[in-house]
Design an enzyme around this catalytic site. Structure first.
Site, PDB file in Angstrom:
ATOM      1  N   LYS A 129      15.017  29.181 -39.682  1.00 53.75           N
ATOM      2  CA  LYS A 129      15.126  29.878 -40.791  1.00 53.75           C
ATOM      3  C   LYS A 129      14.549  28.848 -41.871  1.00 53.75           C
ATOM      4  CE  LYS A 129      19.227  32.929 -39.729  1.00 53.75           C
ATOM      5  NZ  LYS A 129      20.633  33.001 -39.884  1.00 53.75           N
TER       6      LYS A 129
ATOM      7  N   ASP B 205      23.159  37.472 -46.656  1.00 54.23           N
ATOM      8  CA  ASP B 205      23.172  37.915 -45.454  1.00 54.23           C
ATOM      9  C   ASP B 205      23.783  39.512 -45.573  1.00 54.23           C
ATOM     10  OD1 ASP B 205      22.088  36.826 -42.990  1.00 54.23           O
ATOM     11  OD2 ASP B 205      24.082  35.545 -43.079  1.00 54.23           O
TER      12      ASP B 205
ATOM     13  N   GLN C 264      26.216  30.669 -40.631  1.00 54.82           N
ATOM     14  CA  GLN C 264      25.840  31.355 -39.423  1.00 54.82           C
ATOM     15  C   GLN C 264      27.184  31.554 -38.317  1.00 54.82           C
ATOM     16  OE1 GLN C 264      22.512  31.528 -38.959  1.00 54.82           O
ATOM     17  NE2 GLN C 264      22.678  32.542 -36.733  1.00 54.82           N
TER      18      GLN C 264
END
Ligand code: GUN
Length: 293
Positions: free
Chosen positions: A52, A119, A96
């Site tokens: 990322k 997200d 994450q």
């Protein structure tokens, strides 16, 4: 029938190029920055985060990775989120997953400010998606799957879709997203009875259950579209949740593993980050929201 391979690698690469151009041409002040919160030493998570960061740099988006020991407490992590929420230089925040056992991920994800939740994992954005509201940040993998289907010209209205896997990250938001696009969606999972029968009714099959090569050619309707979200390592080689070699002889379109859905996920996360930045700067959307949702 031999399927057309949907190259997520190529489609994602074009989207990243377009995004890089938009970031470069942005005429306002400041630059978009993604904050990534990484807790513990999960090897797969470390690789995802590295990817990322590299992809963000390539399109001109900053990426600040904050790493914490797996022993961090929930309250300490919530304070980190509060600081990122208030930091005007941070456009988007992701945590994450998975998080260590002692931390309730719902508490942490709920703390992310909705307009920085790139997200789309917070209950607020999941709720907006269920309302088909244009402000929803849609989770990157479902958004990437939709973008792949649209990129190869697949008509969605009225199609029967079977999604295998009911995760909060892929299956559930994808079911909502494709319902919003007028599909009739079956969300199947490990307790579904007669799974192969259900799959045989599907015009579009999405496998996202983490079971190597589960979906066989004889499960598929002739000409089905097959999207494989699985990333499994078997005898040192990557494979998906679909038996690709068999299925490609029965499907009309199929995604490979690797090079299918995976590259789209990162590209969509970066698009969401730029979208968040634009909304925060201009109080309006200037990309992505209308072209890919
Ligand atoms: N873990 C597995 N996939 C994802 C993802 O898309 N985002 C985050 N934050 N964690 C993940």
């Amino acid at each position: 029938m031999t399927a057309q391979i949907i190259s997520g690698k190529e489609i994602a690469s074009r989207r990243r190029e377009d995004l890089a151009e938009k970031v470069k041409n942005y005429s306002g002040s400041g630059t978009p920055v993604l904050a990534v919160v990484l807790v513990g030493e999960d090897e797969a998570s470390e690789i995802y985060v590295r990817n990322k960061k590299k992809a963000a740099a390539a399109v001109g988006i900053g990426c600040e990775v904050m790493t914490f020991a797996s022993s961090i407490g929930e309250n300490a992590l919530l304070e980190v989120i509060d600081e990122l929420n208030e930091n005007p230089h941070i456009s988007g925040i992701i945590v994450q997953l998975p998080l260590p056992k002692q931390i309730n991920s719902l508490h942490v994800l709920s703390r992310i400010r909705p307009d920085k939740d790139v997200d789309g994992f917070s209950p607020y954005n999941a709720g907006l998606l269920s309302y088909n509201h244009p402000d929803a940040f849609v989770a990157a993998t479902p958004k990437g799957i939709l973008a792949l289907l649209l990129a190869v010209g697949i008509e969605l209205t009225g199609k029967n879709v079977v999604i295998i896997g009911r995760s909060n990250i892929v299956g559930k938001p994808l079911a909502m997203l494709l319902t919003n696009h007028n599909c009739t969606v079956t969300l199947a999972h490990s307790k579904t009875q007669n799974l192969s029968e259900a799959v045989r009714q599907a015009d579009i099959v999405v496998a996202a259950c983490g079971r190597p090569k589960l979906v066989k050619a004889d499960w598929l309707k002739e000409g089905a579209v097959v999207i494989d979200v699985g990333i499994n390592r078997v005898d040192g080689r990557l494979c998906g949740d679909v038996d690709f070699e068999e299925a490609k002889e029965k499907a009309s379109f199929i995604t490979p593993v690797p090079g299918g859905v995976g590259p789209m996920t990162v590209a969509m996360l970066l698009e969401n980050t730029f979208e968040a930045f634009c909304r925060q700067q201009n109080n309006q959307a200037c990309c992505c929201r209308h072209c890919c949702s």
